[in-house]
Design an enzyme around this catalytic site. Structure first.
Site, PDB file in Angstrom:
ATOM      1  N   ASP A  34       0.828  -1.198   0.000  1.00  0.00           N
ATOM      2  CA  ASP A  34       0.000   0.000   0.000  1.00  0.00           C
ATOM      3  C   ASP A  34       0.868   1.257   0.000  1.00  0.00           C
ATOM      4  O   ASP A  34       1.572   1.528   0.975  1.00  0.00           O
ATOM      5  CB  ASP A  34      -0.911   0.002   1.228  1.00  0.00           C
ATOM      6  CG  ASP A  34      -1.900   1.157   1.242  1.00  0.00           C
ATOM      7  OD1 ASP A  34      -2.064   1.809   0.188  1.00  0.00           O
ATOM      8  OD2 ASP A  34      -2.505   1.404   2.295  1.00  0.00           O
ATOM      9  N   ASP A  36      -1.654   6.334  -6.791  1.00  0.00           N
ATOM     10  CA  ASP A  36      -1.879   5.331  -5.760  1.00  0.00           C
ATOM     11  C   ASP A  36      -1.870   3.932  -6.364  1.00  0.00           C
ATOM     12  O   ASP A  36      -2.539   3.661  -7.364  1.00  0.00           O
ATOM     13  CB  ASP A  36      -3.222   5.610  -5.075  1.00  0.00           C
ATOM     14  CG  ASP A  36      -3.490   4.677  -3.918  1.00  0.00           C
ATOM     15  OD1 ASP A  36      -2.528   4.284  -3.236  1.00  0.00           O
ATOM     16  OD2 ASP A  36      -4.668   4.337  -3.689  1.00  0.00           O
TER      17      ASP A  36
END
Length: 532
Positions: free
Chosen positions: A173, A406
């Protein structure tokens, strides 16, 4: 429409469609595994009480040339974009709430005397970059797999933790920094594949004391318990509790600690032959979670790659400099082809003739210091710069808006009114194909049945950044083709005006993406990632 109501409506619509489509969508695909590499004697902490996380050792005080490390990521197989859309919306809500939390924190006046475990000003708690004693030329090979079979748009990395080492699968992440894993005793935990990590079965597990300065790097759960001053160093056994919140119902609470990761180091012996050896990465800071909630899709925990000091990327940066990069293969690639994650300077990428850089927004400009913000100026469709007010892309003083790149979000999302203007422009420029106007979630969608060269008639798409850099995308990065219906849909959705815009991983396919935090820049180069 309020942000939460907007997300609830979209999630409801997606969930209804996913129920009806369950019999026709088949997200199952084979998940193949690969390796992880890192040099031995990597010690992010040589002292139990030092915030410096020093890598130095008496045997070697020289500063060597830093190598790069490469990880293999398995491709995301085509499949349930419906599940990905649902997970994206939950993630956007998470990111949005974390920004609000940071804003609220900054607006609260801190008391003159606080327990050292409470949140302190950034300059007091930020870890100093450690200086490595020695490094080894080699590649960091991590075992990664796609989460698509679990209904996840994320990437998973298999790691070996503890002594003796045991296998766990963690989510990668770029939107968070804390590394953590579910631990026994697990008082309130989500379902995971495989057993929980048991610190009592590892001889290398070490709790970080609440008196340790590193404890100030994490947030304490409420209410904060007093940290007793020990009579001696040997009696300093009170652990450092942590709480990490992801914005929705997802969170983890437990003990802040250090542990050993066992990995494989691959070195180039003579330019052709590769040598493999097993090494240990000591004293990696992580969270041992006893209370964990959220949608983590069978993973044992999470491996953070964000900009914060606790992330795996930050803990590696003194060995591999302040950069990492990845290259995601096309979603239609052969299942045996892997994507790559590389720590350190990639010389082949830096020599790429089409490598471009744009600035990362950091420091006081970034409302959350973990995210990778970029400054978008405009969007180009069919060669025309769209008339989108520039303020649409701005980060406001109170932390709203802005654009991040992201790895954990699948599709791309643009805040209104940008999204509506982008969608309208595509619809005005596509004339050859019949519009499919009853398809859920994604729009516009077109029927391209029997037209093999349909890509030639779809408009071009690019992003212009505030510093003049331009990122042009191939058609397959912003249109999704759904089989066997032979329908193509724009792989872009909208968010409310006050929310984040996000460049997701679908749009990043077959680009080598470089995060250079030392020079505060994002690099991107069109690349056939299967060949990296």
């Amino acid at each position: 429409m309020k942000f939460n109501n907007f997300l609830f409506l979209l999630i409801f619509i997606t969930s209804v469609f996913r129920f009806h489509a369950h019999v026709t969508l088949n997200p199952n695909s084979s998940s193949l595994l690969t390796g992880i590499q890192i040099p031995h004697n990597f010690n992010p902490d040589s002292s139990s009480s030092s915030l410096d996380c020093d890598f130095t050792s008496p045997e070697n005080s020289q500063t060597p040339t830093k190598p790069s490390v490469k990880l293999h990521l398995k491709r995301r197989s085509p499949g349930s974009f419906i599940d990905s859309a649902v997970n994206d919306l939950t993630r956007i809500q998470t990111l949005h709430k974390r920004i609000l939390e940071k804003k609220t924190r900054n607006s609260v006046k801190k008391p003159e005397k606080t327990d050292h475990r409470t949140i302190k000003p950034k300059q007091e708690v930020e870890a100093q970059p450690p200086q490595p004693a020695e490094t080894y030329a080699g590649k960091l090979m991590g075992t990664l797999k796609s989460g698509v079979t679990l209904g996840s748009g994320e990437y998973f990395m298999d790691v070996f933790i503890g002594t003796p080492p045991k296998h766990y699968s963690l989510i990668l992440d770029t939107g968070s920094d804390l590394n953590w894993i579910q631990c026994t005793p697990c008082y309130d935990c989500f379902e995971q594949t495989g057993p929980h990590y048991d610190p009592k079965q590892s001889s290398s597990y070490k709790n970080i004391s609440c008196n340790d300065r590193r404890c100030s790097l994490v947030t304490s759960p409420d209410p904060v318990k007093p940290c007793k001053k020990p009579e001696s160093e040997l009696s300093d056994t009170q652990s450092c509790p942590y709480f990490y919140w992801y914005g929705d119902s997802s969170n983890t609470t437990g003990d802040f600690a250090t542990e050993t990761f066992t990995v494989n180091l691959t070195t180039n012996v003579d330019g052709r032959k590769m040598r493999h050896q097993e090494v240990k990465v000591e004293n990696v800071m992580f969270g041992c979670g006893h209370w964990n909630r959220g949608l983590f899709h069978g993973a044992a925990g999470l491996l953070g790659l964000g900009r914060g000091p606790l992330s795996f990327a930050s803990q590696l940066q003194s060995l591999y400099d302040h950069s990492f990069s990845y290259c995601l293969v096309d979603r239609n690639s052969n299942s045996s082809v892997s994507s790559k994650l590389i720590f350190g300077e990639d010389k082949d990428l830096l020599k790429h003739p089409e490598l471009n850089f744009t600035s990362l927004i950091g420091g006081n400009e970034a409302p959350v210091d973990v995210f990778y913000y970029v400054h978008v100026k405009s969007v180009v469709v069919a060669g025309k710069v769209l008339d989108i007010p520039e303020k649409t892309w701005d980060l406001t003083a109170d932390g709203y808006g802005g654009t991040i790149i992201d790895s954990g979000t699948t599709l791309s999302y643009f805040a209104d009114p940008a999204y509506n203007i982008i969608k309208k422009s595509f619809m005005e420029n596509i004339k050859r194909f019949p519009l499919v106007d009853d398809f859920p979630i994604l729009e516009p969608c077109y029927n391209v049945s029997g037209i093999p060269d349909y890509k030639n008639d779809l408009p071009s798409f690019g992003i212009v950044f505030n510093d003049g850099a331009v990122w042009n995308f191939p058609v397959e990065n912003y249109f999704i083709k759904l089989e066997p219906e032979e329908i193509v849909c724009l792989a872009v959705l909208g968010t409310p005006r006050s929310a984040l815009s996000i460049i997701g991983n679908y749009q990043q396919q077959n680009f080598h993406i470089m995060y250079d935090t030392k020079k505060s820049r994002l690099g991107y180069a069109p690349t056939r990632c299967a060949d990296v």
